[in-house]
Design a protein around this motif. Sequence first.
Motif, PDB file in Angstrom:
ATOM      1  N   VAL A  45       0.397  -1.426   0.360  1.00 45.09           N
ATOM      2  CA  VAL A  45       0.283  -0.274  -0.198  1.00 45.09           C
ATOM      3  C   VAL A  45       0.897   0.795  -0.306  1.00 45.09           C
ATOM      4  N   LEU A  46       2.291   1.067   0.820  1.00 48.41           N
ATOM      5  CA  LEU A  46       2.325   2.594   1.231  1.00 48.41           C
ATOM      6  C   LEU A  46       3.005   2.376  -0.752  1.00 48.41           C
ATOM      7  N   GLY A  47       3.621   1.871  -0.840  1.00 44.27           N
ATOM      8  CA  GLY A  47       4.419   1.020  -2.087  1.00 44.27           C
ATOM      9  C   GLY A  47       3.482   1.980  -3.775  1.00 44.27           C
ATOM     10  N   GLN A  48       2.387   1.673  -3.654  1.00 46.26           N
ATOM     11  CA  GLN A  48       1.369   2.093  -4.655  1.00 46.26           C
ATOM     12  C   GLN A  48       0.553   3.395  -4.186  1.00 46.26           C
ATOM     13  N   ALA A  49       0.555   4.274  -2.920  1.00 46.04           N
ATOM     14  CA  ALA A  49       1.064   5.743  -2.997  1.00 46.04           C
ATOM     15  C   ALA A  49       2.131   6.396  -3.031  1.00 46.04           C
ATOM     16  N   VAL A  50       3.080   5.840  -3.283  1.00 44.78           N
ATOM     17  CA  VAL A  50       4.327   6.260  -4.009  1.00 44.78           C
ATOM     18  C   VAL A  50       4.240   6.713  -5.121  1.00 44.78           C
ATOM     19  N   SER A  51       3.558   5.207  -5.466  1.00 45.52           N
ATOM     20  CA  SER A  51       3.652   5.319  -7.383  1.00 45.52           C
ATOM     21  C   SER A  51       2.688   6.217  -7.563  1.00 45.52           C
ATOM     22  N   ASP A  52       1.422   6.035  -6.890  1.00 47.31           N
ATOM     23  CA  ASP A  52       0.204   7.608  -6.922  1.00 47.31           C
ATOM     24  C   ASP A  52       0.743   8.282  -6.752  1.00 47.31           C
ATOM     25  N   PHE A  53       1.532   8.953  -5.717  1.00 50.59           N
ATOM     26  CA  PHE A  53       2.167  10.167  -6.292  1.00 50.59           C
ATOM     27  C   PHE A  53       3.143  10.964  -7.445  1.00 50.59           C
ATOM     28  N   PHE A  54       4.035   9.815  -7.570  1.00 50.53           N
ATOM     29  CA  PHE A  54       4.647  10.305  -8.647  1.00 50.53           C
ATOM     30  C   PHE A  54       2.976  10.051 -10.527  1.00 50.53           C
ATOM     31  N   VAL A  55       2.505   9.644  -9.901  1.00 50.96           N
ATOM     32  CA  VAL A  55       1.856   9.558 -11.228  1.00 50.96           C
ATOM     33  C   VAL A  55       0.537  11.234 -11.356  1.00 50.96           C
ATOM     34  N   TYR A  56      -0.042  10.974 -10.296  1.00 54.15           N
ATOM     35  CA  TYR A  56      -0.675  12.259 -10.058  1.00 54.15           C
ATOM     36  C   TYR A  56       0.094  13.501  -9.990  1.00 54.15           C
ATOM     37  N   VAL A  57       0.842  13.632  -9.007  1.00 51.61           N
ATOM     38  CA  VAL A  57       1.251  14.950  -8.893  1.00 51.61           C
ATOM     39  C   VAL A  57       3.060  15.134  -9.411  1.00 51.61           C
ATOM     40  N   CYS A  58       3.092  14.244  -9.913  1.00 51.87           N
ATOM     41  CA  CYS A  58       4.398  14.363 -10.474  1.00 51.87           C
ATOM     42  C   CYS A  58       4.650  14.183 -12.232  1.00 51.87           C
ATOM     43  N   GLY A  59       3.487  13.535 -12.395  1.00 52.63           N
ATOM     44  CA  GLY A  59       3.287  13.968 -13.862  1.00 52.63           C
ATOM     45  C   GLY A  59       3.983  12.426 -14.686  1.00 52.63           C
ATOM     46  N   PHE A  60       4.500  11.473 -14.259  1.00 46.69           N
ATOM     47  CA  PHE A  60       4.924   9.924 -14.498  1.00 46.69           C
ATOM     48  C   PHE A  60       4.132   9.527 -14.872  1.00 46.69           C
ATOM     49  N   SER A  61       4.479   8.574 -16.556  1.00 47.92           N
ATOM     50  CA  SER A  61       3.187   7.783 -16.440  1.00 47.92           C
ATOM     51  C   SER A  61       3.339   6.269 -15.439  1.00 47.92           C
ATOM     52  N   ARG A  62       2.136   5.759 -15.877  1.00 47.86           N
ATOM     53  CA  ARG A  62       2.379   4.240 -14.338  1.00 47.86           C
ATOM     54  C   ARG A  62       3.793   3.509 -14.942  1.00 47.86           C
ATOM     55  N   LYS A  63       3.988   3.297 -16.229  1.00 46.99           N
ATOM     56  CA  LYS A  63       5.171   2.558 -16.595  1.00 46.99           C
ATOM     57  C   LYS A  63       6.540   3.287 -15.676  1.00 46.99           C
ATOM     58  N   ASP A  64       6.683   3.895 -16.113  1.00 45.85           N
ATOM     59  CA  ASP A  64       7.968   5.631 -15.235  1.00 45.85           C
ATOM     60  C   ASP A  64       7.807   5.555 -14.628  1.00 45.85           C
ATOM     61  N   ALA A  65       6.952   5.493 -13.591  1.00 47.14           N
ATOM     62  CA  ALA A  65       6.751   5.884 -12.139  1.00 47.14           C
ATOM     63  C   ALA A  65       7.032   3.754 -11.074  1.00 47.14           C
ATOM     64  N   GLY A  66       7.442   3.380 -11.682  1.00 42.03           N
ATOM     65  CA  GLY A  66       8.177   2.627 -10.995  1.00 42.03           C
ATOM     66  C   GLY A  66       9.177   2.230 -10.382  1.00 42.03           C
ATOM     67  N   ASN A  67      10.455   2.765 -11.368  1.00 38.66           N
ATOM     68  CA  ASN A  67      11.954   2.763 -10.865  1.00 38.66           C
ATOM     69  C   ASN A  67      11.976   3.618  -9.809  1.00 38.66           C
ATOM     70  N   PRO A  68      11.578   5.408 -10.013  1.00 34.18           N
ATOM     71  CA  PRO A  68      11.420   5.638  -8.655  1.00 34.18           C
ATOM     72  C   PRO A  68      10.698   5.386  -7.480  1.00 34.18           C
ATOM     73  N   THR A  69       9.847   4.876  -7.303  1.00 30.94           N
ATOM     74  CA  THR A  69       8.724   4.175  -6.292  1.00 30.94           C
ATOM     75  C   THR A  69       9.249   3.281  -5.711  1.00 30.94           C
ATOM     76  N   VAL A  70      10.669   2.250  -6.280  1.00 32.35           N
ATOM     77  CA  VAL A  70      11.116   1.331  -5.972  1.00 32.35           C
ATOM     78  C   VAL A  70      12.219   1.988  -4.956  1.00 32.35           C
ATOM     79  N   ALA A  71      12.924   2.783  -5.560  1.00 31.05           N
ATOM     80  CA  ALA A  71      14.158   4.116  -4.914  1.00 31.05           C
ATOM     81  C   ALA A  71      13.716   4.546  -3.999  1.00 31.05           C
ATOM     82  N   VAL A  72      12.268   5.030  -3.708  1.00 29.98           N
ATOM     83  CA  VAL A  72      12.014   5.845  -2.896  1.00 29.98           C
ATOM     84  C   VAL A  72      12.021   5.183  -1.469  1.00 29.98           C
ATOM     85  N   LEU A  73      11.658   3.324  -1.494  1.00 27.17           N
ATOM     86  CA  LEU A  73      11.112   2.085  -1.005  1.00 27.17           C
ATOM     87  C   LEU A  73      12.702   1.956  -0.297  1.00 27.17           C
ATOM     88  N   ILE A  74      13.502   1.914  -1.449  1.00 28.87           N
ATOM     89  CA  ILE A  74      14.914   1.931  -0.787  1.00 28.87           C
ATOM     90  C   ILE A  74      15.009   2.379   0.598  1.00 28.87           C
TER      91      ILE A  74
END
Length: 157
Positions: A45-74
């Motif tokens: 859920v935390l990972g999905q929230a971070v991914s949604d932040f990158f998609v809806y706030v930063c304007g990333f596509s779903r595909k492009d939001a994966g790598n920064p999401t993993v980096a934030v979790l790490i």
Amino acid sequence: MPKAQLKKATPVMQAYQAFASAREPARPMARNFAIAFVAGGLVCVLGQAVSDFFVYVCGFSRKDAGNPTVAVLIAFSCLLTGLGVFDKIARFTGAGTAIPVTGFANAMASAALESKTEGWVQGVGANMFKLAGAVIVWGVVAAFFIGLLHTLVAPGR
């Protein structure tokens, strides 16, 4: 080690094993499974929230939001490890935090922290990958063979 070289248990050792096994408290398996399941779900859920932040706030596509999401979790896992909080959480949640990428980051960060007194190169740099090195090596080897198989099976795609 071959069985012939293993030391045979003496009668005293066997009696002690029976004594200790009889008095060992039962593990609450259903409770542990439930806690690990919920904790792993909360990490997702935390990972999905971070991914949604990158998609809806930063304007990333779903595909492009994966790598920064993993980096934030790490980064978050490493920060919690450095503060000594991750181990307390992991002690309670068990495999719920150990299995996802957060557990991998914790393993690397804790190994680095344990070795920092030996210096940056010989301590942190050399020992950080002791636990995670096997995962990285076999991940690369598996990726190579899967890529090779994909190239041989579907070369025109």
